[in-house]
Scaffold this active site. Structure first.
Site, PDB file in Angstrom:
ATOM      1  CG  ASP A 101       9.427  10.491  -0.267  1.00 35.47           C
ATOM      2  OD1 ASP A 101       9.348   9.262  -0.402  1.00 35.47           O
ATOM      3  OD2 ASP A 101       9.809  11.041   0.799  1.00 35.47           O
ATOM      4  CG  ASP A 156       7.427   6.353   4.205  1.00 36.15           C
ATOM      5  OD1 ASP A 156       6.445   6.366   4.964  1.00 36.15           O
ATOM      6  OD2 ASP A 156       7.662   5.430   3.400  1.00 36.15           O
TER       7      ASP A 156
HETATM    8  C1  XBP Z   1      11.122   5.437   3.011  1.00 32.10           C
HETATM    9  C2  XBP Z   1      11.699   4.212   3.587  1.00 32.10           C
HETATM   10  C3  XBP Z   1      11.178   3.625   4.766  1.00 32.10           C
HETATM   11  C4  XBP Z   1       9.933   2.944   5.025  1.00 32.10           C
HETATM   12  C5  XBP Z   1       9.514   2.088   3.933  1.00 32.10           C
HETATM   13  O1  XBP Z   1      11.944   5.949   1.973  1.00 32.10           O
HETATM   14  O2  XBP Z   1      12.674   3.689   3.114  1.00 32.10           O
HETATM   15  O3  XBP Z   1      11.445   4.421   5.836  1.00 32.10           O
HETATM   16  O4  XBP Z   1      10.223   2.134   6.112  1.00 32.10           O
HETATM   17  O5  XBP Z   1       8.395   1.344   4.285  1.00 32.10           O
HETATM   18  P1  XBP Z   1      11.476   7.103   1.004  1.00 32.10           P
HETATM   19  P2  XBP Z   1       8.435  -0.254   4.208  1.00 32.10           P
HETATM   20  O6  XBP Z   1      10.722   8.108   1.801  1.00 32.10           O
HETATM   21  O7  XBP Z   1      12.752   7.682   0.471  1.00 32.10           O
HETATM   22  O8  XBP Z   1      10.637   6.502  -0.094  1.00 32.10           O
HETATM   23  O9  XBP Z   1       8.747  -0.727   5.596  1.00 32.10           O
HETATM   24  O10 XBP Z   1       7.071  -0.610   3.727  1.00 32.10           O
HETATM   25  O11 XBP Z   1       9.524  -0.630   3.247  1.00 32.10           O
HETATM   26 MG    MG Z   2      11.151  10.103   2.208  1.00 38.49          MG
END
Ligand code: XBP
Ligand code: MG
Length: 256
Positions: free
Chosen positions: A10, A12
């Site tokens: 993953d 973020d």
């Molecule tokens: C990450 C997210 C978000 C980001 C996604 O989820 O859902 O916080 O905002 O970026 P994960 P966008 O780590 O579970 O993949 O704004 O480009 O959608």
């Molecule tokens: Mg995440």
């Protein structure tokens, strides 16, 4: 016993703490451009993280906090436009080098590259957000370290659905038992587990109180030599997670 062939990350919250000082800040900058008086402070953003995906999060916010939204304005179109502005701000923050990788991430990625184990990304955000993060933390060539970047809008259902992990494995022609995932949140863990992939969770400030039932191991970071990780669930006794540990974890879970 299936051999461990790929690590699926993953982005973020797992590779980097992108949420509070990255995505959240960029959302607020875009709101200001659009003359919206919305302020996603740290606490509110923590709640909004239950909705994955930036466009989806904006739509959820409008549905929940803006009940008098004019019928004449399509929420979907507006959210998409606002999200484009947010992405520009987010990319600027990344390009300034303001978002570092989490402890142990660079060490483990470099070890994986020199070992030849396959690396993949399974994320809710966009491919561009991923590549710009990698370029600004590890250098331009690091994008090539990843054999697949499975990302947000490439799939119909974002996390917690399994789609993005299934896509990554399909593109790698690998089965779940050949992979190990790294996640930071309940939604991410639900996604990887429902794709059948065993998962190590590295929690962060937003997710440390989440529930991680089913995770192979829950730690507060990957740890570094001299800066040991803390184990929150599962069995782990070393200071940091390296490929040896990962292979031991992978082989022991398969003999259970
Ligand atoms: C990450 C997210 C978000 C980001 C996604 O989820 O859902 O916080 O905002 O970026 P994960 P966008 O780590 O579970 O993949 O704004 O480009 O959608
Ligand atoms: Mg995440």
């Amino acid at each position: 016993m299936a051999e461990l062939e790929a690590l699926l990350f993953d982005v973020d919250g797992t590779l980097a703490d992108t949420e509070r000082d990255g995505h959240r800040v960029a959302f607020n900058q875009a709101f200001s451009d659009f003359e919206l008086d919305w302020d996603w402070d740290d606490a509110l953003y923590g709640e909004l993280l239950s909705v994955t995906g930036g466009k989806e999060r904006i739509r959820f916010y409008i549905d929940t906090y803006e009940p008098r939204w004019p019928d004449s304005q399509s929420i979907n179109e507006f959210a998409a436009e606002l999200h484009r502005a947010k992405t520009e701000y987010y990319l600027q923050l990344l390009s300034k080098g303001l978002i570092p990788l989490r402890p142990g991430v660079e060490r483990l990625l470099r070890e994986a590259v020199s070992d030849g184990i396959t690396l993949g990304i399974a994320t809710t955000t966009s491919p561009e957000n991923v590549t710009v993060l990698l370029e600004n933390t590890l250098g331009a060539e690091s994008v090539e370290w990843f054999s697949v970047i499975a990302a947000g809008d490439m799939v119909v259902h974002k996390k917690p659905a399994p789609d993005v992990f299934l896509l990554a494995m399909e593109q790698l022609s690998l089965n779940p038992e050949n992979c190990l995932a790294f996640e930071d949140s309940t939604n991410g863990l639900r996604s990887s587990l429902s794709a059948g992939v065993d998962t190590i969770v590295t929690v962060n400030e937003y997710t440390k109180n989440d529930s991680f039932a089913g995770a192979t191991l829950v730690v507060d970071s990957l740890g570094e030599p001299g800066s040991p990780l803390s184990t929150l669930a599962g069995e782990f006794s070393a200071d940091y997670i390296d490929l040896d540990c990962i292979r031991r974890i992978a082989s022991s879970r398969r003999t259970h």
